[in-house]
Structures are given as C-alpha cells and as structure tokens.
Design a protein around this motif. Structure first.
Motif, mmCIF file in Angstrom:
data_model
loop_
_atom_site.group_PDB
_atom_site.id
_atom_site.type_symbol
_atom_site.label_atom_id
_atom_site.label_comp_id
_atom_site.label_asym_id
_atom_site.label_seq_id
_atom_site.Cartn_x
_atom_site.Cartn_y
_atom_site.Cartn_z
ATOM 1 N N MET A 156 -1.486 -4.642 -1.837
ATOM 2 C CA MET A 156 -0.819 -4.762 -3.125
ATOM 3 C C MET A 156 0.692 -4.898 -2.930
ATOM 4 S SD MET A 156 -0.730 -4.851 -6.406
ATOM 5 C CE MET A 156 -2.353 -4.357 -6.963
ATOM 6 N N GLY B 62 -5.712 -1.200 0.736
ATOM 7 C CA GLY B 62 -5.482 -1.700 -0.617
ATOM 8 C C GLY B 62 -4.051 -1.533 -1.062
ATOM 9 N N SER C 168 1.597 -8.359 -1.617
ATOM 10 C CA SER C 168 1.467 -9.400 -2.637
ATOM 11 C C SER C 168 2.655 -9.391 -3.595
ATOM 12 C CB SER C 168 0.156 -9.236 -3.409
ATOM 13 O OG SER C 168 0.144 -8.014 -4.135
ATOM 14 N N LEU C 169 3.120 -8.200 -3.973
ATOM 15 C CA LEU C 169 4.295 -8.108 -4.847
ATOM 16 C C LEU C 169 5.552 -8.581 -4.131
ATOM 17 C CD1 LEU C 169 3.619 -4.683 -6.615
ATOM 18 C CD2 LEU C 169 3.486 -6.967 -7.633
ATOM 19 N N PHE D 252 4.794 0.358 -2.405
ATOM 20 C CA PHE D 252 3.393 0.461 -2.002
ATOM 21 C C PHE D 252 3.241 0.479 -0.478
ATOM 22 C CE2 PHE D 252 2.527 -0.641 -6.352
ATOM 23 C CZ PHE D 252 1.256 -0.157 -6.601
ATOM 24 N N GLY E 13 6.901 -3.572 -4.570
ATOM 25 C CA GLY E 13 6.029 -3.891 -3.445
ATOM 26 C C GLY E 13 6.320 -3.034 -2.234
#
Length: 491
Positions: free
Chosen positions: A356, A352, A359-360, A393, A390
């Motif tokens: 995330m 996850g 995607s950013l 993460f 991003g």
C-alpha cells in the motif's frame, strides 16, 4: 581483571533496574534523538545546494557530491555497526558517532573551500551510517513482539520530524544567514543525544554482555564495499559526462567488487570468522525480499529527496524557505500516518502494508506531471502529502516484515544489512536522478540554472518523476513475499 567489571553499573540489566519497567522506552528515545541528528544531516543540506554551488562555482555533477559523498560514507559504515557494537558496546559506539557528527557539522559550517565541505560531509556520513541500524536492533531485542510495531511507530514519528522540520528551518536559515548555517543545525541534537546516552544507553554489547575484544574488523570486506560503491557512483556519472569506455569500466569494476565481497564473506563464514555481511540472512526468503524492496525503495526515496528541492527551486522558481514551507505539512502528516500504521504492523501482514505504501508513493511521483508553471502550490503540497502517507505505511513495516523470524544472534546483522542495501540504493538513486535529469534537460534543449522556469524544463523533471514511480511499482513485486512468521533454522 575483567574489562567488563567497571561497566557493570551501566549495563542493560542495571539500567533497567534503575529506571524501572519503562526503561526500554527511554532507551529508544535516547537513540531516536541521535538518529534524528543523522537524518537531518542527510536531508537538510539539499536546500543549500544552490547557494553552495554559487559560492564555490560548482557544476551540477560536483555539487551532487555534497549529497553523494555523504551517501557513500554512510552506506559503507553501516556494515561496521555489528562489529563496533560487539567490540565497544552500545554507549561508546553511540557517543563516538555523535562526536563525529558534531565535528562534521562544525567543519562544514566553517569550511572556506569545497574540499573541506566534502570532508565534513564524509565525516557526517560515517557517523550516520553507524547510528542508523541501532534503533532497529534495540526494537527487536528490547521489546516483545506485540510491542514492536508500536515501538517502531514511536521511533518513526520522532525521526520523521527531522526531515519534516529540517528543510523548513533550513530553508529559512539559508535565506537569512546563508548555506553555512545549516551545518550547525545538528549541534543541539548531538549535545542532547550525548547527554541522554550517559543516562539510558547501556555500555554492554547487543547480546547484553561485555564487549568482545578478540574479533578483528573485516578490513578487506570494507575495502571491497567502498571500492564497489565508489565505482558504481562514478560509473553512473560517467554514463552522462565521461567516455563510454570509462563508464563501462567503472560499472564492471563495481560489479566485480561486489561479487568479490560476496565470495570473501562466504570464505570468512566457512573459516569461522565474523563476516561484515552474514550471507545466511538471504536464505530467509522474507529477509531476502525485504532487502530487495529496501534496495529499490531506497533508490526512489533518496533520489526524490535530492530531486524535490531542486525541482521546486530550479524548476518552479521557488525560494528555499518556500520549499521548506511546502514540505513541512507533508512531514507532519507522515508522523500521523506512522502512528496509525504502527499499530496495524503488530496485527497485519507487513506485505500488504508495504505494498500500500509503495503504491501511494508511486502515485505521488506520477502525479507530479500535473504540476505546471501556473499550478497552485496547494496541488504540489497535496501530492507531497500523498507520498508521505505512503512512506508512513512503509517505514514501520519493512524492517519488521524482513526481520521477524530471525534468530537473535542475526538481528544486529539483519538491521545492518537492510540499512546497507537501502542506502546503497539511495546512493545510486541520487546519482541516477542527477544523470536522468541532465539527460532529459539536454533532450528538451534547456539547462538547469539558466533562464527562468519553463515548460520544457518541467517536462524533463516530470520524466524523472515517472522513472521513480516505475521503480516503486517494481518494488511491489518483491513486497508480496514479506511478513512470513516461520523462524530461521540455526545452522
């Protein structure tokens, strides 16, 4: 007489006893400083490419090898890290890398011709490649599972200061003193790393024992990976500038070399010899998917690291120091994001967090199409910050998600391979961005270094950024399989 006896006072156990329960954090700090130097040598040179190109009258393809030459050397040398650590131990390997990195920086800063600059970059790349897998090995071996996310966060926060502050300081140095000054930036970091190594880095091998003298380096495997990487990069360049048959032949040779490398590693394993790349790692699905994510993510990340300074200077007409000023806040935000996400990495599935982050990162690339010639620099800074969040993460989570569950005797190999595939993707990404940029510039009827910034030139850059966004979206498909906690069964 055992060769390990003189090294016993500086073994890992002896240093833990000498420095107390917090020794593992000092050890992590020591290798963090050296890794900062290696990452800085990788990224900071990008702000000097326009000046270096002007100094030696280089075209886009030749100037790109300042970055690509470093990446090839770094990619290949990463696979030697487990062997070097087992053969010479942590401290000797680390000291040798810092000395080589320092020598490369001095040679590059003093070079009077372009071939010497390339030699300097290759030396720096060789050193950086060996150093970069070491921190992950230490985190996985010296820290308990519930501390590994926090350790990754501390390490990540420190390491991102190099690309955050490096371009800013480097841009000012280029404007004030010229492109040569950036090669000297790694000197203080290398000196500090050498001093700290003699206090905190053990002489022992990864398993905690004495270095092993009997195993020989897999020279054929190293040759095959070198030939494959060089053929891949030259093949990508030939797609743009060479005849079609040459590009096809080089890309086919790259595929053949990598296939032969895999077969050779399998043969060495069957014969009981230590491989450069232990193929058993890929039987562990989270690791295999993590390696795929690392490959695609590396392509997008390193490609954009090359592309962004060129975009800002030659697409928007900004100075080198302005580029550094725009990138610095996003680097500081990245450090904060890593600090937050690192604690989540000890409790949340890596899949996850990595999804995330991807995607950013994809959003930040796609949003570059909103930047026009009259756009506010604050908008450019905003999208840069989104991308760095991003990365915050991804950085603490990817290695943990791929390597948790590996047996301890595979950790050094796992770290080496993850870094190898990410950097191989990065080496290809730099070439791919250069090729795509020239292709789209030609399609729009503009040239990179001729005339003032124009809407057509920005459109070409925008299309390359959209390509990078699509690569990040592709990596998300593999990231779903990270984060399992079953252990790999030893064979």
């Amino acid at each position: 007489m055992s060769a390990a006896v003189p090294e016993a006072p500086d073994s890992g156990a002896a240093l833990r006893e000498r420095h107390g329960p917090n020794y593992r954090w000092w050890l992590l700090l020591a290798v963090m400083v050296g890794t900062m130097a290696s990452i800085m040598s990788s990224t900071v040179v990008n702000v000097a490419i326009p000046g270096l190109s002007h100094q030696f009258a280089l075209g886009q393809a030749r100037a790109q090898w300042v970055t690509s030459g470093f990446m090839v050397a770094m990619t290949v040398s990463m696979l030697t890290t487990p062997w070097l650590l087992a053969r010479f131990g942590y401290r000797a390997t680390y000291d040798g890398c810092m000395g080589l990195l320092l020598a490369g920086g001095l040679l590059g800063g003093l070079a009077q011709n372009y071939p010497l600059v390339l030699v300097a970059r290759v030396l720096e790349g060789l050193a950086a490649g060996v150093v970069q897998p070491i921190p992950a090995i230490i985190i996985m071996r010296a820290f308990a599972p519930h501390e590994q996310g926090r350790a990754s966060g501390m390490f990540g926060m420190g390491v991102v200061l190099a690309p955050a502050l490096g371009p800013s300081i480097g841009g000012v140095l280029v404007d004030w003193f010229g492109w040569r000054s950036i090669f000297f930036m790694v000197g203080p970091f290398c000196a500090a790393a050498l001093w700290m190594a003699h206090r905190y880095v053990p002489t022992s091998a990864p398993g905690g024992g004495a270095a092993q003298r009997g195993e020989t380096l897999d020279a054929l495997g190293l040759l095959l990976t070198s030939a494959g990487t060089l053929s891949l990069l030259n093949g990508l360049v030939s797609v743009r500038s060479g005849p079609g048959w040459e590009a096809g032949a080089l890309l086919a040779l790259a595929a053949a070399c990598f296939a032969a490398f895999a077969l050779w590693q399998h043969r060495r394993m069957r014969g009981g010899q230590a491989p450069l790349m232990n193929l058993r790692l890929f039987a562990w699905r989270p690791f295999a998917m993590g390696a795929l994510v690392a490959l695609i993510y590396g392509t997008a990340l390193f490609g954009s690291t090359y592309l962004l300074p060129v975009y800002m200077q030659m697409g928007l007409g900004l100075s080198a120091s302005s580029v550094g000023g725009i990138l610095m806040p996003s680097g500081l935000v990245l450090a904060g994001a890593i600090a937050v996400v690192a604690r989540l990495a000890d409790r949340r599935p890596a899949s996850g967090l990595v999804m995330m982050g991807l995607s950013l990162l994809a959003l930040s690339f796609a949003a570059m199409v909103t930047i026009g010639l009259s756009a506010s620099l604050w908008l450019l800074m905003t999208w840069s910050i989104v991308g760095r969040i991003g990365l915050g993460f991804i950085l603490p989570s990817l290695n943990l998600g791929a390597m948790r569950g590996l047996e301890k005797d595979l950790i050094a190999q796992g770290s080496s391979v993850i870094n190898f595939v990410r950097t191989l993707g990065g080496a290809a990404g730099v070439g791919l961005c250069g090729i795509a940029l020239e292709w789209r510039l030609a399609a729009h009827g503009v040239a990179l270094g001729q005339g003032p910034p124009s809407a057509a030139r920005l459109a070409a850059f925008d299309e390359v950024f959209l390509m990078l966004a699509a690569l990040c979206a592709l990596a998300m498909l593999a990231a779903r399989h990270l984060g399992a906690h079953t252990r790999l069964t030893p064979q």
